[in-house]
Design a protein around this motif. Structure first.
Motif: not given
Length: 327
Positions: A1-6, A142-146, A214-215, A244-249
């Motif tokens: 999971m990426r929580f930080m990027r430039f 929003k996830r940082l890969s987008c 970023d699951l 932090w995602e719902d395991p069902v997701k």
């Protein structure tokens, strides 16, 4: 999971000949001017945004259009200088660091401002007030890969410190911030089983999806044994995921990796607290094939184009091997 990027590097080119400079940029880099918001949203880490303005302007407020160049700022500046474009001065914008938080954005902004001695403000104000050696922390859900547009930044912190110093502190303190904001995390166990023993390819597919979407954080992995029936054991590859995602997701997305059409690649089971999430809990579907098709469609909607392409390449090789084995 990426929580930080430039974010991208932003340069303002001050010139008495804006048309000539704009034409020169198009000729050198093969790009056309596009709306500023689109340029920011389409930009990625370490790429460069160029804004051409009159020589007398001092504000670092972007004009309506700019140039997105998919190269580093130093390479872009070298090309501009070597081509002798009529530029009087270059203003460098503050370095942008994107930080992703799942919730409690206001608390995150307050924590960052207190810890880093910064000031909370909008992204536009932070970029306007910041100087070249300052750092802007842009907070988003929003996830940082987008791609991330200005409208998806929910607040910013302007820190009057060089980005290297800020980045080093964030790399240490941001995980603590996430734990503070999200006191309850889900620990998920993922098991892969493949009768054809093509584990390397299937593990690669799984890791690509976990990272791109970023699951969560993979906190452990290795080989194990599973017992699908009495007196029978099979080798499985097991990963522990903190999310932090719902395991069902998570289970639903990974169901999209088991099949492509009616072609099966592997079995992927998801466990929470030692209990397997059954496929019937993922929705009202008449069969596993119907579920897998829906899951694959949803999965591919969220994957980045690069990852989707790599995923398809691996799967084409797997399908090719399967056909050769049957022939």
């Amino acid at each position: 999971m990426r929580f930080m990027r430039f974010g991208p590097s932003i340069l303002f080119l001050r010139t008495p000949h804006p048309e000539a400079v704009s034409e020169g940029i198009t000729k050198i880099f093969g790009v056309e001017p596009i709306p500023t918001d689109q340029a920011i949203k389409d930009s990625s880490e370490f790429e460069t945004l160029l804004f051409v303005t009159a020589e007398w302007q001092k504000e670092t407020i972007p004009p309506e259009v700019g140039f997105l160049i998919r190269d580093s700022a130093r390479s872009v500046l070298a090309a501009i200088i070597n081509n002798d474009l009529p530029i009087e001065k270059v203003h460098v914008e503050s370095t942008i660091i994107f930080l992703r938080v799942p919730e409690k954005v206001e608390e995150a902004l307050k924590f960052l401002s207190e810890e880093l001695n910064g000031e909370v403000m909008s992204l536009r104000d932070a970029l306007d007030e910041g100087e070249a050696r300052d750092t802007v922390i842009a907070v988003t859900r929003k996830r940082l890969s987008c791609p991330i547009g200005p409208e998806e930044v929910e607040g910013a912190v302007l820190v009057r410190e060089h980005f290297l110093k800020v980045y080093r502190r964030l790399s240490i303190e941001a995980p603590m911030l996430l734990l503070k904001l999200m006191s309850e995390w889900n620990e998920v166990t993922i098991k892969i089983y493949d009768t054809a023993k093509r584990y390397e390819e299937n593990i690669s597919r799984l890791m690509m999806v976990l990272e791109d979407l970023d699951l969560g954080f993979v906190v452990g992995e290795g080989w194990d044994w599973d017992h699908p029936r009495p007196f029978m054991r099979v080798p499985v590859y097991k990963l522990k995921l903190l999310t932090w995602e719902d395991p069902v997701k998570v289970k639903f997305f990974l169901k999209g990796l088991e099949y492509r059409g009616y072609n099966r690649f592997c079995d992927i089971d998801v466990f929470v607290g030692g209990k397997k999430i059954d496929w019937i809990k993922l929705g009202k579907f008449d069969s596993k094939f119907e579920l897998a098709k829906a899951a694959r469609e949803e999965l591919e909607k969220h994957l980045s184009e690069d990852v989707k392409k790599r995923l398809h390449e691996i799967e084409e090789e797997l399908l090719k091997e399967t056909k050769e084995e049957k022939s």
